[in-house]
Design a protein around this motif. Structure first.
Motif, short mmCIF file in Angstrom:
data_model
loop_
_atom_site.label_atom_id
_atom_site.label_comp_id
_atom_site.label_asym_id
_atom_site.label_seq_id
_atom_site.Cartn_x
_atom_site.Cartn_y
_atom_site.Cartn_z
N ARG A 154 58.59 39.18 64.77
CA ARG A 154 58.35 40.31 65.83
C ARG A 154 56.78 41.04 65.07
O ARG A 154 56.16 41.31 65.96
N GLU A 155 56.92 41.00 63.70
CA GLU A 155 55.88 41.90 63.30
C GLU A 155 54.51 40.95 63.10
O GLU A 155 53.44 41.46 62.94
N GLY A 156 54.59 39.56 63.38
CA GLY A 156 53.42 38.54 63.36
C GLY A 156 52.81 38.80 62.02
O GLY A 156 51.49 38.38 61.78
N TRP A 157 53.67 38.69 61.02
CA TRP A 157 53.06 38.37 59.45
C TRP A 157 52.86 36.99 59.29
O TRP A 157 53.33 36.02 59.59
N GLN A 158 51.82 36.91 58.17
CA GLN A 158 51.40 35.77 57.76
C GLN A 158 52.44 35.53 56.59
O GLN A 158 52.35 36.39 55.55
N VAL A 159 52.93 34.77 56.62
CA VAL A 159 54.11 34.30 55.45
C VAL A 159 53.51 33.34 54.44
O VAL A 159 53.12 32.00 54.84
N HIS A 160 53.36 33.53 53.22
CA HIS A 160 53.43 32.59 52.09
C HIS A 160 54.53 32.29 51.36
O HIS A 160 55.65 33.19 50.94
N HIS A 161 55.05 30.90 50.92
CA HIS A 161 56.03 30.58 50.49
C HIS A 161 55.92 29.27 49.79
O HIS A 161 54.91 28.73 50.11
N GLY A 162 56.63 28.86 49.00
CA GLY A 162 56.49 27.80 48.22
C GLY A 162 57.17 26.47 48.97
O GLY A 162 57.68 26.63 50.13
N PRO A 163 57.30 25.17 48.31
CA PRO A 163 57.59 24.24 49.43
C PRO A 163 59.30 24.08 49.29
O PRO A 163 59.76 23.30 50.23
N VAL A 164 59.90 24.78 48.50
CA VAL A 164 61.48 24.85 48.78
C VAL A 164 61.76 26.39 48.45
O VAL A 164 60.82 27.30 48.07
N GLY A 165 63.03 26.78 48.98
CA GLY A 165 63.34 28.28 48.51
C GLY A 165 63.51 28.86 49.81
O GLY A 165 63.70 28.39 51.17
N LEU A 166 63.62 30.21 49.82
CA LEU A 166 64.10 30.97 50.83
C LEU A 166 63.18 31.44 51.86
O LEU A 166 63.43 31.37 53.18
N GLY A 167 61.93 30.96 51.48
CA GLY A 167 60.78 31.10 52.15
C GLY A 167 60.86 30.19 53.42
O GLY A 167 60.58 30.35 54.73
N ILE A 168 61.21 28.87 53.08
CA ILE A 168 61.42 27.81 53.89
C ILE A 168 62.43 27.82 54.75
O ILE A 168 62.37 27.39 55.89
#
Length: 287
Positions: A154-168
């Motif tokens: 909804r907010e249109g954020w640019q997300v950074h995360h690792g190759p595994v984990g909660l971001g994915i």
């Protein structure tokens, strides 16, 4: 005999999407009613041409229009093909339960990621750190994935995360449930430093040793860390340390920090939204 002119998407009447019955069919995912209304409104569009536009067999369209196929559709892939084929505007896509086409999902491999159409809001960079490792609370993590994915979308954020984990996990949920255009693959960053370095804000959920390392980098770089204490693991440990050491939360007031560490997985996205929208929140009083 003259050949009938092929109906083009440029001929779609934009007012069609504002019709109350069309909006109702979108909200109900009543594809039979939607396609029937489309054909009736756009008399130059044949069922064959409509089938081509939405990438379905003509028999599928015929069965929908004639009431021989289940009217309501929940398959996200089918809904996405219909929305894309009919150049459905964002307001209509959202009614259908899809991501708006303007959604900024730059961690998806094929999305050009334009921050336009976000109104007067400025898109921000957010790192999502954490995992189910260590003494993380799996139930709490399960509860936060969906609302956090909706917030990011909804907010249109640019997300950074690792190759595994909660971001994915968050990005996968977003892709599966809302089909942002270009959501073919997620791009994870290698190296703990590379995950947090570009971010304005660092969201931390659960996590083990790797997440703790990312938190060390985040605090060294002066990032604003927003932990979900209820998720356990590195997030809970950071929250406990920050409660004792103001230097780890110099950007947030005592009151706001208290609300943050007491929040539940369900209310965590609201806390995150309030903090990111208020910027530095307030300058805290000197201790």
């Amino acid at each position: 005999m003259s050949r009938r002119k092929l109906f083009a998407t440029s001929s779609i009447d934009p007012t069609f999407w504002h019709d109350s019955e069309v909006r109702t069919s979108l909200a109900r995912r009543d594809i039979a009613a939607l396609l029937t209304a489309f054909i009736n409104h756009h008399t130059d569009c044949t069922q064959t041409r409509l089938a081509q536009l939405i990438d379905h067999d003509r028999s599928d369209v015929s069965h929908w229009v004639n009431g021989h196929r289940q009217a309501c559709v929940s398959d996200i892939e089918v809904l996405a093909r219909i929305a894309d084929g009919l150049l459905m505007p964002d307001a209509s896509r959202v009614l259908l339960g899809l991501a708006p086409a303007r959604a900024r999902a730059s961690t998806f491999a094929t999305d050009p990621a334009s921050p336009s159409s976000l109104g007067d809001r400025t898109a921000i960079d957010v790192a999502i750190c954490g995992s189910r490792r260590g003494d993380s609370d799996t139930d709490a993590i399960d509860a936060v994935i969906a609302p956090l994915a909706r917030l990011v979308l909804r907010e249109g954020w640019q997300v950074h995360h690792g190759p595994v984990g909660l971001g994915i996990e968050v990005m996968t949920y977003m892709a599966d449930q809302y089909q942002p255009p270009g959501a073919d693959a997620a791009i994870g960053r290698y190296g703990h430093h590379n995950v947090v370095a570009p971010a304005h804000w660092v969201l931390v959920i659960g996590g083990g040793q790797g997440t703790a390392i990312e938190l060390d980098y985040a605090t060294t770089l002066g990032k604003r860390v927003i932990p979900l204490a209820a998720s356990g693991g590195a997030a809970a440990q950071f929250a406990a340390e920050a409660a004792k050491d103001r230097r780890l939360r110099s950007w947030i007031t005592d009151e706001a920090f208290g609300s943050l560490i007491a929040c539940t997985p369900e209310t965590y996205p609201t806390q995150v939204l309030n903090l990111t929208r208020s910027g530095t929140t307030e300058e805290v009083q000197n201790t």
